[in-house]
Design a protein around this motif. Structure first.
Motif, PDB file in Angstrom:
ATOM      1  N   CYS A  85       0.827  -1.203   0.000  1.00 23.32           N
ATOM      2  CA  CYS A  85       0.000   0.000   0.000  1.00 23.32           C
ATOM      3  C   CYS A  85       0.864   1.257   0.000  1.00 23.32           C
ATOM      4  N   TYR A 119      -4.448   9.638   1.000  1.00 20.16           N
ATOM      5  CA  TYR A 119      -4.911   9.060   2.254  1.00 20.16           C
ATOM      6  C   TYR A 119      -3.779   9.079   3.274  1.00 20.16           C
ATOM      7  N   CYS A 149      -2.621   3.519   5.570  1.00 19.93           N
ATOM      8  CA  CYS A 149      -2.919   2.390   4.690  1.00 19.93           C
ATOM      9  C   CYS A 149      -2.475   1.096   5.353  1.00 19.93           C
ATOM     10  N   HIS A 169      -6.856   1.880   2.313  1.00 14.86           N
ATOM     11  CA  HIS A 169      -6.336   3.226   2.542  1.00 14.86           C
ATOM     12  C   HIS A 169      -7.442   4.035   3.212  1.00 14.86           C
TER      13      HIS A 169
END
Length: 321
Positions: free
Chosen positions: A27, A37, A40, A51
């Motif tokens: 991620c 974001y 994650c 996320h």
């Protein structure tokens, strides 16, 4: 000469393996074209990633669920379950590609062990919900308005086949039975294999890589060439050690530089000019060293010269061999 070639080849193999491992699907190395974001997590089954960003003032959690390695003939789902790590009572977000070829997302509350997977309201509001399917990856984007009691909860995710726009039952073995974990939207902790702020993690990795490269390995290589060559018993070991240190320093430095470039692209409008200029200068000098030092060595060696001049980072060292 043969030993030197083997050492350089070994260092190159180390670099390749390092870059291959650093480019593995996580991620942290994924970015969205128009979204960011704060946290994650690599979910531990089914090639899935979560996320999210928690907005305390608004009381909302903005999430992006990614299911990689899937096809347009399979559905993907993610949800939270405050009652336990199980399918029953899960408040789920579901997406699939319909017969028109358009990704369709909806919510469903799983109230029985044999869910119909029909659209229904959840126990909390979902003001925004959408889905994307591209490159064999299903993405579900949502904004959830949840209470404080749901900030630390269980998460459940699944996938299964689709037939004529009907969502069929998912497999009941293997990873499909291990697709549960905990999640804390407030602290950024998750039961996945990696969690927390992706940008903070990248900053830490960037700092460690560059400290090891330019701050430790590169000076160590220069010191080795400067002070070990005076001992006859250390000849030619000092030179091989010098090559390993300098080559490894450059390999780690490239990874640190690439991480810095990624951080810069993720932080539009934020510029640290002195830091950036120093980094560019060090990277250019390191590249010049690796590019030209070996060529100078080969040229002088072929004419049986006694000395060569090598640029070591920002320093110039006269090496006798």
């Amino acid at each position: 000469m043969e030993k030197t070639r083997k050492i350089v080849l070994f260092a190159c193999l180390l670099l390749v393996s390092f870059l291959a491992s650093s480019s593995a699907q996580t991620c942290l190395n994924h970015s969205f074209s128009n979204r960011q974001y704060a946290n994650c997590s690599d979910l531990p089954a089914l090639n899935c990633f979560l996320h999210w960003t928690y907005d305390e003032a608004a009381g909302t959690v903005e999430v992006a669920f990614r299911h990689t390695g899937t096809t347009s003939s399979r559905w993907s789902a993610w949800g939270i379950n405050p009652s336990g790590p199980s399918m029953l009572n899960t408040q789920a977000l579901v997406a699939y590609v319909n017969s028109s070829g358009i990704p369709h997302a909806f919510t469903t509350s799983i109230d029985s062990m044999s869910p119909s997977m029909q659209q229904s309201a959840l126990s909390f509001q979902v003001p925004s919900l959408s889905a994307e399917f591209e490159n064999n990856e299903m993405r579900i984007f949502a904004v959830m308005r949840i209470s404080e009691s749901l900030l630390a909860t269980n998460q459940v995710w699944q996938e299964g086949p689709v037939s004529n726009d009907q969502l069929m039952i998912h497999p009941t073995s293997g990873d499909n039975m291990r697709s549960t974990a905990s999640v804390n939207f407030l602290t950024g902790q998750s039961g996945g294999t990696s969690s927390g702020s992706s940008r903070t993690r990248r900053r830490n990795v960037h700092g460690v890589l560059n400290t090891v490269s330019w701050g430790i390995l590169m000076p160590l290589g220069a010191i080795t060439a400067r002070y070990m060559k005076v001992f006859k018993s250390a000849d030619p070991a000092w030179f091989y050690l010098h090559v390993v240190c300098q080559t490894s320093a450059y390999a780690v430095g490239v990874a640190g530089w690439a991480t810095g470039i990624r951080l810069g692209s993720d932080s539009a409008g934020v510029t640290h000019n002195p830091h950036r200029n120093i980094g560019i200068t060090l990277f250019c000098l390191g590249t010049l060293q690796v590019t030209f030092a070996s060529r100078v060595f080969m040229f002088l060696k072929s004419y049986k010269q006694t000395f060569m001049v090598e640029i070591c980072g920002a320093c110039r060292c006269l090496l006798c061999f």
